[in-house]
Design a protein around this motif. Sequence first.
Motif, PDB file in Angstrom:
ATOM      1  N   ARG A 518      -6.118  -6.505  49.476  1.00 45.24           N
ATOM      2  CA  ARG A 518      -6.067  -5.307  48.633  1.00 45.24           C
ATOM      3  C   ARG A 518      -6.844  -5.520  47.331  1.00 45.24           C
ATOM      4  O   ARG A 518      -7.218  -6.649  46.973  1.00 45.24           O
ATOM      5  N   ARG A 591     -18.672   6.093  55.874  1.00 46.98           N
ATOM      6  CA  ARG A 591     -17.973   5.316  56.898  1.00 46.98           C
ATOM      7  C   ARG A 591     -18.757   5.314  58.214  1.00 46.98           C
ATOM      8  O   ARG A 591     -18.827   4.295  58.908  1.00 46.98           O
ATOM      9  N   ASP A 601     -13.247  -3.202  62.471  1.00 45.84           N
ATOM     10  CA  ASP A 601     -12.794  -1.803  62.505  1.00 45.84           C
ATOM     11  C   ASP A 601     -12.769  -1.278  61.064  1.00 45.84           C
ATOM     12  O   ASP A 601     -12.047  -1.818  60.222  1.00 45.84           O
ATOM     13  N   SER A 603     -12.175   2.037  60.400  1.00 42.91           N
ATOM     14  CA  SER A 603     -11.537   3.362  60.404  1.00 42.91           C
ATOM     15  C   SER A 603     -10.604   3.472  59.202  1.00 42.91           C
ATOM     16  O   SER A 603     -10.214   2.457  58.610  1.00 42.91           O
ATOM     17  N   ASN A 604     -10.237   4.682  58.878  1.00 36.32           N
ATOM     18  CA  ASN A 604      -9.422   4.897  57.679  1.00 36.32           C
ATOM     19  C   ASN A 604      -8.068   4.204  57.777  1.00 36.32           C
ATOM     20  O   ASN A 604      -7.489   3.830  56.762  1.00 36.32           O
ATOM     21  N   ASP A 605      -7.565   4.006  58.986  1.00 39.21           N
ATOM     22  CA  ASP A 605      -6.280   3.318  59.117  1.00 39.21           C
ATOM     23  C   ASP A 605      -6.446   1.818  58.955  1.00 39.21           C
ATOM     24  O   ASP A 605      -5.617   1.148  58.335  1.00 39.21           O
ATOM     25  N   ALA A 606      -7.539   1.303  59.504  1.00 36.12           N
ATOM     26  CA  ALA A 606      -7.720  -0.157  59.478  1.00 36.12           C
ATOM     27  C   ALA A 606      -8.274  -0.630  58.143  1.00 36.12           C
ATOM     28  O   ALA A 606      -8.047  -1.771  57.737  1.00 36.12           O
ATOM     29  N   ARG A 608      -8.337   0.864  54.490  1.00 43.77           N
ATOM     30  CA  ARG A 608      -7.937   1.974  53.618  1.00 43.77           C
ATOM     31  C   ARG A 608      -8.639   1.917  52.266  1.00 43.77           C
ATOM     32  O   ARG A 608      -9.172   0.876  51.872  1.00 43.77           O
ATOM     33  N   ASP A 611      -8.894  -1.265  49.913  1.00 44.63           N
ATOM     34  CA  ASP A 611      -8.786  -2.472  50.730  1.00 44.63           C
ATOM     35  C   ASP A 611      -9.992  -3.380  50.483  1.00 44.63           C
ATOM     36  O   ASP A 611     -11.079  -2.906  50.110  1.00 44.63           O
ATOM     37  N   ARG A 626     -13.419  -1.364  49.549  1.00 43.55           N
ATOM     38  CA  ARG A 626     -13.486   0.070  49.825  1.00 43.55           C
ATOM     39  C   ARG A 626     -13.198   0.852  48.543  1.00 43.55           C
ATOM     40  O   ARG A 626     -12.120   1.398  48.325  1.00 43.55           O
ATOM     41  N   ARG A 810     -10.228   8.822  49.507  1.00 42.09           N
ATOM     42  CA  ARG A 810      -9.232   8.411  50.517  1.00 42.09           C
ATOM     43  C   ARG A 810      -9.506   8.998  51.885  1.00 42.09           C
ATOM     44  O   ARG A 810      -8.747   8.754  52.813  1.00 42.09           O
TER      45      ARG A 810
END
Length: 811
Positions: A518, A591, A601, A603-606, A608, A611, A626, A810
Amino acid sequence: MKSHTQVVVIGGGVVGCSVLYHLTKLGWTDVVLVERSELTSGSSWHAAGGFHTLNGDPNVSQLQSYTVDLYKELEEISGQSCSLHLTGGVMLADTPERMDFLRLAQAKGRYLGMDLELISVSEAKKMFPILDEKYFIGALWDPIEGHLDPSGTTHAYAKAARINGAEIYRHTKVEEMVQTPEGTWDVITDKGTIRAEHVVNAGGLWARECGRMVGIELPVLAMEHMYLLTDEMPEVVAHNEATGKELIGVLDFGGEIYTRQEGKGMLLGTYEQNCRPWSPKETPWDFGHELLAPDLDRISPELEVGFEHFPALQNAGIKQIINGPFTFAPDGNPLVGPVRGLKNYWVACGVMAGFSQGGGVGLTLANWMIDGDPGYDIWGMDVARYGDWATLAYTNKKVQENYSRRFRIRFPNEELPAGRPHQTTPLYDKMLAQGAVMGDSWGLETPLWFAPDGEKAEDVVSFRRSNDFDAIGAECRAVRTGVGITEIANFAKYKITGAGAEDYLSYLMTNTMPKVGRIVLTPMLNEAGKLIGDFTIACASDETFYMFGSSQAEVYHMRWFEKHLPDDGSVAIEAINLGLVGLSIAGPRARDVLAKVAGADVSNDAFRFMDFREMDVANAPCKVNRISYTGDLGYEIWMTPEYERQVYTALMKAGAEFGIQNFGMRALLAMRLEKNFGTWFREFRPIYGPFEADLGRFVKLGKNNFIGQEAARREFEDGPKRSRVSFVIDALDADVMGDEPIWHENDVIGWITSGGYAHHVEKSLAQGYVPTEFSVKTDDGAFEIEILGERRKATLITDPLFDPKAERMRM
Ligand SMILES: Cc1cc2nc3c(=O)[nH]c(=O)nc-3n(C[C@H](O)[C@H](O)[C@H](O)COP(=O)(O)OP(=O)(O)OC[C@H]3O[C@@H](n4cnc5c(N)ncnc54)[C@H](O)[C@@H]3O)c2cc1C
């Protein structure tokens, strides 16, 4: 001679004597000054003795004001006259651009409380009758200007210091300095050794040599400088008799000349184009109370203009020509403060206007030594603004450029060419080939904007919007509607490792530290609770953090970080410098671009918002944050330089289908405006607290003990007295540049820190500070911001104009 003392000040010029006086004034009386010859034996004795308060940096202006105010106090304490002539002075404008410059200077003066007035040429002539009006179009009057006796003034400092308990050893040369294991200094002179807790290098013309004695190379260079003294002039005598006043001081930008009355004649000096460094590699120790050979040919182009502008000079006999050397740093401001990595070694050198600046330099250095803080915002004079990159050769080129431009306008979009390119990244040629207009970011070439095909990649310098306007607009739109890419190698990067790394950072910073993977944003405070840094910190593992900040402040910050390192070896900090370079991609398609080349990965979940990941990008090992200063979906991708071309090429290729475009620093700075993001050294400086700077959400008062915590708590509990705010300005063809006054009804209530045109929202925006009670007045219609002498209507805004809910970052 004492064998032990608290401080040895090296150098009995005006600066060393001022430091000595201020140390005693603030309570340190066990202090000595060591002078290899007589006091004033460097450049101080032959100075023209002029003083003024104006400086491009308002913080330096404030200290110049302090210096001028100090002379009365010095005379009273010492009983020694400084021969103060407070005549006032004018700056004469000969072109519309110079008038703009004077308007800007007047506006800056307003919020500093300076009493500067724009006057007509005929009014100026009444106070300076020898000028020919036809060459000028306006003038700026400053009542706090004049001249003094340089030798008397230096002795006044010295006497006042002695009265307060200091000792001065003349004819004593410092030959060596050796640091003892306890951190004190053995100052070895030709008359014996003095052990001192602190040493101050105020060696003036020999400051470089006194630096070399402790293994450092200070970026200072002496330049030859000439002024003439005329015989008695009837015009001068007539004016004195008719008005009972002296002729005022005059700065003639067109002629690159300064002139004033001296005796019953005139003194006239110039910062000539055909300038000449003196002793560029080493200052001879046998140079004493002597002058250099005059060389009128070298200054004849400027003199010719001066004789036209002030025709009475044509009939005046020249009584004497003074040619003497004095020192400059690359940007012409002093070098003051503690030197990174050398305990209790302080400098006060590179002071090119000792009689305007000496008092402020002495005061701030004494504050710093005694209280651990200069007490003022002296970034503009801090020795830490230069790093190893300011080599002898670079300094030589920059000092000459600065000298010859002393009376030239520096436009806000003007990049100066000397000594460039100095540092370049592997993308330098690729960027140039694509039309990049480069800027000098503290030694590093950095793309500012990209000229479209067929247009010249060159700035047209101006106080108003210029030829980069449309191109920057296109760059901003490319980011906001698709994706853009920019080089961010010019950020400072640090690696902090060790079992104690987290505790260490948490003690220095106001925010809690991030968990592995983070990122946090965090201010850094000094003990007084003022902002001394603003960082992004990423946690790579339990014992490894990466930190990103302002490149210009790297040495400044490293000095602080190293000072606070625990001595148990549990933490190591490294300034990575250009060991890591970076690219930022930003915009709603960022992205999509990264996903095509990333080995992980994204993606927005992997991956954030906020991050941090270490991953391959285009097969290169990278560290990816990010976040994006554009306030958009975005990524900062860091890699070692050998991979930069490959990563850039792959990102451009992957981005082609999304219309990826290069953007430069100017577009980046424009985009952060529409998010109300502040920037280091403009909105965030050591004069502001974190709550007034609107960084309160990053200050965790309830966490562990951190530097500045109590002061920050007080600021929070009492409520900030002033607040950082944003404005939309009803601007015409010029945006703010910084330092403009903020008017409310008919009062100046604050100042602008930065601004510009925000192309996506199509508005002229600015940020600044106002008393807190004004920070909520969003609809009273009474704000105005002065741009180039014109008060333009402004509306205070509290929410960012772009993406106020912060959804884009986000997405
Ligand atoms: C022609 C000319 C005109 C100028 N006009 C103006 C003006 O109008 N207004 C203005 O503000 N400024 C003016 N200046 C600039 C001004 O002179 C300098 O800003 C000022 O003198 C700098 O003072 P200093 O104390 O830093 O250095 P210096 O005066 O050079 O003093 C340094 C001292 O350190 C001593 N020293 C060095 N090394 C050692 C050592 N190892 N051991 C012991 N002693 C040592 C030297 O002997 C010297 O006395 C002018 C300069 C020149 C040359």
